[in-house]
Design a protein around this motif. Structure first.
Motif, PDB file in Angstrom:
ATOM      1  N   ALA A  39     -44.419  -9.505 -19.322  1.00 15.93           N
ATOM      2  CA  ALA A  39     -43.205 -10.135 -18.776  1.00 15.93           C
ATOM      3  C   ALA A  39     -41.969  -9.315 -19.124  1.00 15.93           C
ATOM      4  O   ALA A  39     -41.082  -9.118 -18.283  1.00 15.93           O
ATOM      5  N   LEU A  40     -41.913  -8.814 -20.359  1.00 13.99           N
ATOM      6  CA  LEU A  40     -40.780  -7.978 -20.766  1.00 13.99           C
ATOM      7  C   LEU A  40     -40.704  -6.713 -19.920  1.00 13.99           C
ATOM      8  O   LEU A  40     -39.631  -6.329 -19.439  1.00 13.99           O
ATOM      9  N   VAL A  41     -41.841  -6.067 -19.732  1.00 10.23           N
ATOM     10  CA  VAL A  41     -41.891  -4.837 -18.940  1.00 10.23           C
ATOM     11  C   VAL A  41     -41.485  -5.113 -17.499  1.00 10.23           C
ATOM     12  O   VAL A  41     -40.712  -4.350 -16.898  1.00 10.23           O
ATOM     13  N   ARG A  42     -41.973  -6.190 -16.945  1.00  2.32           N
ATOM     14  CA  ARG A  42     -41.626  -6.524 -15.559  1.00  2.32           C
ATOM     15  C   ARG A  42     -40.133  -6.813 -15.410  1.00  2.32           C
ATOM     16  O   ARG A  42     -39.501  -6.403 -14.437  1.00  2.32           O
ATOM     17  N   GLU A  43     -39.560  -7.542 -16.355  1.00  3.26           N
ATOM     18  CA  GLU A  43     -38.118  -7.803 -16.297  1.00  3.26           C
ATOM     19  C   GLU A  43     -37.321  -6.512 -16.441  1.00  3.26           C
ATOM     20  O   GLU A  43     -36.329  -6.314 -15.749  1.00  3.26           O
ATOM     21  N   LEU A  44     -37.758  -5.637 -17.343  1.00  4.77           N
ATOM     22  CA  LEU A  44     -37.066  -4.358 -17.511  1.00  4.77           C
ATOM     23  C   LEU A  44     -37.158  -3.502 -16.258  1.00  4.77           C
ATOM     24  O   LEU A  44     -36.213  -2.800 -15.911  1.00  4.77           O
ATOM     25  N   ALA A  45     -38.293  -3.559 -15.581  1.00  4.44           N
ATOM     26  CA  ALA A  45     -38.482  -2.759 -14.371  1.00  4.44           C
ATOM     27  C   ALA A  45     -37.489  -3.156 -13.283  1.00  4.44           C
ATOM     28  O   ALA A  45     -37.104  -2.316 -12.468  1.00  4.44           O
ATOM     29  N   GLY A  46     -37.052  -4.387 -13.299  1.00  8.23           N
ATOM     30  CA  GLY A  46     -36.092  -4.856 -12.312  1.00  8.23           C
ATOM     31  C   GLY A  46     -34.652  -4.779 -12.764  1.00  8.23           C
ATOM     32  O   GLY A  46     -33.764  -5.315 -12.106  1.00  8.23           O
ATOM     33  N   SER A  47     -34.396  -4.104 -13.876  1.00  7.67           N
ATOM     34  CA  SER A  47     -33.051  -4.020 -14.448  1.00  7.67           C
ATOM     35  C   SER A  47     -32.620  -2.567 -14.577  1.00  7.67           C
ATOM     36  O   SER A  47     -33.450  -1.672 -14.695  1.00  7.67           O
ATOM     37  N   ASP A  48     -31.328  -2.354 -14.580  1.00  5.63           N
ATOM     38  CA  ASP A  48     -30.792  -1.016 -14.831  1.00  5.63           C
ATOM     39  C   ASP A  48     -31.046  -0.624 -16.280  1.00  5.63           C
ATOM     40  O   ASP A  48     -31.077  -1.481 -17.177  1.00  5.63           O
ATOM     41  N   ASP A  49     -31.218   0.681 -16.513  1.00  8.43           N
ATOM     42  CA  ASP A  49     -31.386   1.191 -17.878  1.00  8.43           C
ATOM     43  C   ASP A  49     -30.233   0.728 -18.756  1.00  8.43           C
ATOM     44  O   ASP A  49     -29.069   0.755 -18.340  1.00  8.43           O
ATOM     45  N   TRP A  50     -30.576   0.300 -19.964  1.00  5.48           N
ATOM     46  CA  TRP A  50     -29.629  -0.075 -21.008  1.00  5.48           C
ATOM     47  C   TRP A  50     -28.788  -1.305 -20.649  1.00  5.48           C
ATOM     48  O   TRP A  50     -27.782  -1.562 -21.280  1.00  5.48           O
ATOM     49  N   SER A  51     -29.210  -2.087 -19.638  1.00  7.94           N
ATOM     50  CA  SER A  51     -28.414  -3.251 -19.251  1.00  7.94           C
ATOM     51  C   SER A  51     -28.911  -4.554 -19.874  1.00  7.94           C
ATOM     52  O   SER A  51     -28.238  -5.568 -19.786  1.00  7.94           O
ATOM     53  N   ARG A  52     -30.083  -4.526 -20.511  1.00 12.74           N
ATOM     54  CA  ARG A  52     -30.673  -5.750 -21.043  1.00 12.74           C
ATOM     55  C   ARG A  52     -30.762  -5.712 -22.557  1.00 12.74           C
ATOM     56  O   ARG A  52     -31.406  -4.836 -23.136  1.00 12.74           O
ATOM     57  N   SER A  53     -30.138  -6.688 -23.185  1.00  9.84           N
ATOM     58  CA  SER A  53     -30.289  -6.836 -24.632  1.00  9.84           C
ATOM     59  C   SER A  53     -31.559  -7.626 -24.902  1.00  9.84           C
ATOM     60  O   SER A  53     -32.081  -8.324 -24.027  1.00  9.84           O
ATOM     61  N   CYS A  54     -32.058  -7.522 -26.109  1.00  9.66           N
ATOM     62  CA  CYS A  54     -33.319  -8.186 -26.451  1.00  9.66           C
ATOM     63  C   CYS A  54     -33.268  -9.687 -26.215  1.00  9.66           C
ATOM     64  O   CYS A  54     -34.235 -10.287 -25.766  1.00  9.66           O
ATOM     65  N   GLY A  55     -32.147 -10.310 -26.495  1.00  8.51           N
ATOM     66  CA  GLY A  55     -32.034 -11.753 -26.345  1.00  8.51           C
ATOM     67  C   GLY A  55     -31.870 -12.233 -24.913  1.00  8.51           C
ATOM     68  O   GLY A  55     -31.824 -13.431 -24.668  1.00  8.51           O
ATOM     69  N   SER A  56     -31.804 -11.318 -23.955  1.00  4.08           N
ATOM     70  CA  SER A  56     -31.557 -11.710 -22.567  1.00  4.08           C
ATOM     71  C   SER A  56     -32.839 -11.967 -21.774  1.00  4.08           C
ATOM     72  O   SER A  56     -32.767 -12.290 -20.593  1.00  4.08           O
ATOM     73  N   PHE A  57     -33.989 -11.852 -22.405  1.00  3.35           N
ATOM     74  CA  PHE A  57     -35.256 -12.014 -21.693  1.00  3.35           C
ATOM     75  C   PHE A  57     -35.732 -13.454 -21.759  1.00  3.35           C
ATOM     76  O   PHE A  57     -35.592 -14.122 -22.780  1.00  3.35           O
ATOM     77  N   ASP A  58     -36.303 -13.919 -20.667  1.00  2.00           N
ATOM     78  CA  ASP A  58     -36.798 -15.284 -20.574  1.00  2.00           C
ATOM     79  C   ASP A  58     -38.284 -15.303 -20.936  1.00  2.00           C
ATOM     80  O   ASP A  58     -39.149 -15.256 -20.068  1.00  2.00           O
ATOM     81  N   VAL A  59     -38.556 -15.317 -22.226  1.00  5.64           N
ATOM     82  CA  VAL A  59     -39.934 -15.353 -22.713  1.00  5.64           C
ATOM     83  C   VAL A  59     -40.064 -16.477 -23.739  1.00  5.64           C
ATOM     84  O   VAL A  59     -39.113 -16.787 -24.448  1.00  5.64           O
ATOM     85  N   PRO A  60     -41.251 -17.094 -23.826  1.00  4.08           N
ATOM     86  CA  PRO A  60     -41.430 -18.280 -24.677  1.00  4.08           C
ATOM     87  C   PRO A  60     -41.777 -17.966 -26.130  1.00  4.08           C
ATOM     88  O   PRO A  60     -42.724 -18.530 -26.681  1.00  4.08           O
ATOM     89  N   VAL A  61     -41.038 -17.063 -26.752  1.00  6.40           N
ATOM     90  CA  VAL A  61     -41.293 -16.723 -28.153  1.00  6.40           C
ATOM     91  C   VAL A  61     -39.974 -16.697 -28.918  1.00  6.40           C
ATOM     92  O   VAL A  61     -38.906 -16.544 -28.329  1.00  6.40           O
ATOM     93  N   GLY A  62     -40.074 -16.836 -30.221  1.00  7.18           N
ATOM     94  CA  GLY A  62     -38.907 -16.780 -31.080  1.00  7.18           C
ATOM     95  C   GLY A  62     -38.440 -15.354 -31.316  1.00  7.18           C
ATOM     96  O   GLY A  62     -39.060 -14.382 -30.878  1.00  7.18           O
ATOM     97  N   LYS A  63     -37.358 -15.240 -32.052  1.00  9.93           N
ATOM     98  CA  LYS A  63     -36.732 -13.940 -32.305  1.00  9.93           C
ATOM     99  C   LYS A  63     -37.661 -12.974 -33.049  1.00  9.93           C
ATOM    100  O   LYS A  63     -37.756 -11.804 -32.696  1.00  9.93           O
ATOM    101  N   ALA A  64     -38.357 -13.457 -34.070  1.00 10.94           N
ATOM    102  CA  ALA A  64     -39.254 -12.586 -34.842  1.00 10.94           C
ATOM    103  C   ALA A  64     -40.413 -12.088 -33.978  1.00 10.94           C
ATOM    104  O   ALA A  64     -40.763 -10.907 -34.010  1.00 10.94           O
ATOM    105  N   ALA A  65     -40.993 -12.979 -33.187  1.00 11.09           N
ATOM    106  CA  ALA A  65     -42.093 -12.572 -32.306  1.00 11.09           C
ATOM    107  C   ALA A  65     -41.598 -11.604 -31.239  1.00 11.09           C
ATOM    108  O   ALA A  65     -42.289 -10.637 -30.902  1.00 11.09           O
TER     109      ALA A  65
END
Length: 115
Positions: A39-65
């Motif tokens: 899911a992270l890879v797919r979201e990154l593939a649809g985003s411009d380089d360096w435009s996504r911070s780690c907290g901007s992804f819609d995934v069902p895990v906590g910060k440590a995971a």
């Protein structure tokens, strides 16, 4: 002045990256097999380089995971990260990864996962 430098500097070490040329195919496949990392890879593939911070992804895990998942993706040569102020931003290493594993990223980025 010293206090200002401390508060604006990064409180964590810069992320370590593995170049895709140094990654065995089993490592790449294992990294891409996890649904959260995919899911992270797919979201990154649809985003411009360096435009996504780690907290901007819609995934069902906590910060440590989430940090762990990004470390796995870095270790597999799939993503690159850098710190910009308090945020860690990401880019998919499409060209480099494609050079090492031609066609693999395209296969996993398909919505249905089939060739």
């Amino acid at each position: 002045m010293a206090q200002r430098d401390r508060t604006t500097g990064s409180h964590r070490a810069a992320p370590e990256h593995t170049h895709p040329d140094d990654v065995p195919v089993q490592t790449a496949l294992a990294a891409l097999a996890d649904p959260v990392r995919l899911a992270l890879v797919r979201e990154l593939a649809g985003s411009d380089d360096w435009s996504r911070s780690c907290g901007s992804f819609d995934v069902p895990v906590g910060k440590a995971a989430l940090s762990h998942h990004f470390a796995v993706l870095r270790g597999a040569g799939i993503v690159e990260q850098r710190d910009e102020g308090p945020k860690r931003v990401n880019r998919l290493r499409t060209e480099e990864f494609e050079g090492r594993f031609p066609g693999l990223l395209g296969l996993v980025l398909r919505a249905d996962g089939r060739a």
